[in-house]
Design an enzyme around this catalytic site. Sequence first.
Site, PDB file in Angstrom:
ATOM      1  N   GLY A  29      -0.225   5.830  38.871  1.00  0.00           N
ATOM      2  CA  GLY A  29      -1.421   5.635  37.393  1.00  0.00           C
ATOM      3  C   GLY A  29       0.293   5.620  36.344  1.00  0.00           C
ATOM      4  O   GLY A  29       1.471   6.356  36.985  1.00  0.00           O
ATOM      5  N   CYS A  30       0.225   5.006  35.423  1.00  0.00           N
ATOM      6  CA  CYS A  30       1.263   5.239  35.060  1.00  0.00           C
ATOM      7  C   CYS A  30       2.138   5.774  34.063  1.00  0.00           C
ATOM      8  O   CYS A  30       3.507   5.818  34.154  1.00  0.00           O
ATOM      9  CB  CYS A  30       1.366   4.100  33.581  1.00  0.00           C
ATOM     10  SG  CYS A  30       2.673   3.555  32.772  1.00  0.00           S
ATOM     11  N   GLN A  31       1.398   7.038  33.816  1.00  0.00           N
ATOM     12  CA  GLN A  31       2.060   7.647  32.874  1.00  0.00           C
ATOM     13  C   GLN A  31       2.240   9.347  33.479  1.00  0.00           C
ATOM     14  O   GLN A  31       2.839   9.432  33.007  1.00  0.00           O
ATOM     15  CB  GLN A  31       0.826   8.021  31.232  1.00  0.00           C
ATOM     16  CG  GLN A  31       0.283   6.690  30.554  1.00  0.00           C
ATOM     17  CD  GLN A  31       1.157   6.879  29.607  1.00  0.00           C
ATOM     18  OE1 GLN A  31       1.176   8.848  28.839  1.00  0.00           O
ATOM     19  NE2 GLN A  31       2.352   6.734  28.635  1.00  0.00           N
TER      20      GLN A  31
END
Lengths: 141, 412
Positions: A53-55
């Site tokens: 995931g990005c965060q």
Amino acid sequence: MAEATIQDEERAIEEEFALFDEWRDKIDYVMDLGRNLKPFPAASRTEANKVHGCQSQVWMVAHVDPRTGRLHLDADSDAILVKGLIGLLMRLYDDRPPAEIVATPPTVFDRVGLGRHLTPGRANGLHAMIRRVRELAAAQA
Amino acid sequence: MPLGSRNGYDVEAIRQDFPILATTMHGRPLVYLDNAGSTQKPKAVIDELSRFYSNDYANIHRGVYDLSMRASEAHEAARRTVQRFINAVDSREVIFTRNGTEGMNLVAQSYVRPRAKPGDKVVVSRMEHHANIVPWQILGQQVGLELVVVEITEAGELDLDDLERKIDDRTLLVSLPWVSNVLGTVNPVERLVEMAHAKGVPLLLDACQAVQHLPVDVQAVGCDFLVFSGHKVYGPSGIGILWGKAELLDAMPPYQGGGDMIASVSFDGTTFNELPYKFEAGTPFIEGAAALAKAIDYVTALGLDAIHAHEDELLAYGTRALKQIKGLRLIGEAPHKSSVLSFVMEGIHPHDIGTLVDLDGVAIRTGHHCAQPLIEHLGLPATARASLGLYNTTHDLDALVVSLQRVVDKLG
């Protein structure tokens, strides 16, 4: 008494969130759930178990117990909010028959206003985690 | 005297030009500190989009009718505005793209690729945005191009000795950021040009974090290519600029094929298949170009020097204020910095920081900022980043600090 279904659990979560008017309180609640998420074995925090995931970083281990035929789910994140979302996801899908998981896509996140945390590709890997659980369940169902 | 009202730079009046700054987030006044992600738009830009659609819209370079010619003229006028903005020699050197990323890909495919033999190199740095990594990696797969990475120092500056070592006779291009989007480091661009040119290698500057913060003069700097995106300089998203020296662009094959870039019968005298049109296949973001010109007019009227001075004062103020927060560590403390305050907080994940300050109306960016190799190099999972724009005030930074203090009280 019959075992609570995924849909029962979704209704229960919805009722819990109905107590909060403010977005701030919902976030606080999710973070509380995150703080109380059951410990995840440090040895399982491996690259192979990572859900991208990005965060924040998310690790997930899921397997179907051959004796009971039920899917078991364990997951963790380095962000408390995401741990809280994991907590909600585990209430839905941990220790469930794969066929029930396949038959019941999660709708509660949208209903309690957390749907924006499921945006594919960007936010926090929850979307990817749900997909992975459901794929695993589908393979076993 | 409050910051920003000196020398005629009236930040409160400026804020009135940006309608979104008067809105709220979670019932709190919006404190917008994600300007390195994208900037908000002044009314002049918003109105131009509406005005253009209402009065001047038609496809360009197509029609002999007045409306189409007016639209074409507006498009070319916007190109000249960009030319003046970066002090290019000729407006033919200004190519409209979708964004900075497309400019990078265009140079990769039309400049580097035709020249590249397996083992040839493009030199980038540790502080790159993914847009200055992935296009070259794709060339690695396509033609065996090698990507060479220049290291950064502890302070977050380019290691110029390493750069010197890494430019060699297989280097086809040096491609570096003017300003780092994560660290805020302002790179010594004239020196970089000197070093590349000393070895006969052209230099591309990623100016996506520069053009909105400091005066840019491509002739003075002497670079060979420069890219930036419209949305980071208060213009629309979906439009960007590639500038290149005419002799380089002229010799390059087209990037994409389609309408407007081919030789064709023309009623209106437009020269096709020449610069800049050979790189502008298909109908472009016509109204976006016109609105970008308005954004450039807007920042030019304020003055890039004045904007720079204002943001520098805010950066110093913010740096001091953030350092007061227990457990907070700034990431990137180069002596020459611009507009970016990246940080981590002990025991608190940036995602949680971002989520909690959002509840106070504060918009910051959290994550890897599309610079994963840099974040990993720093040994971090992610950072939080507050980044400044021309309309920010000390009040914005105070609101951030108060909100971060609450985060510490809650999770620290």
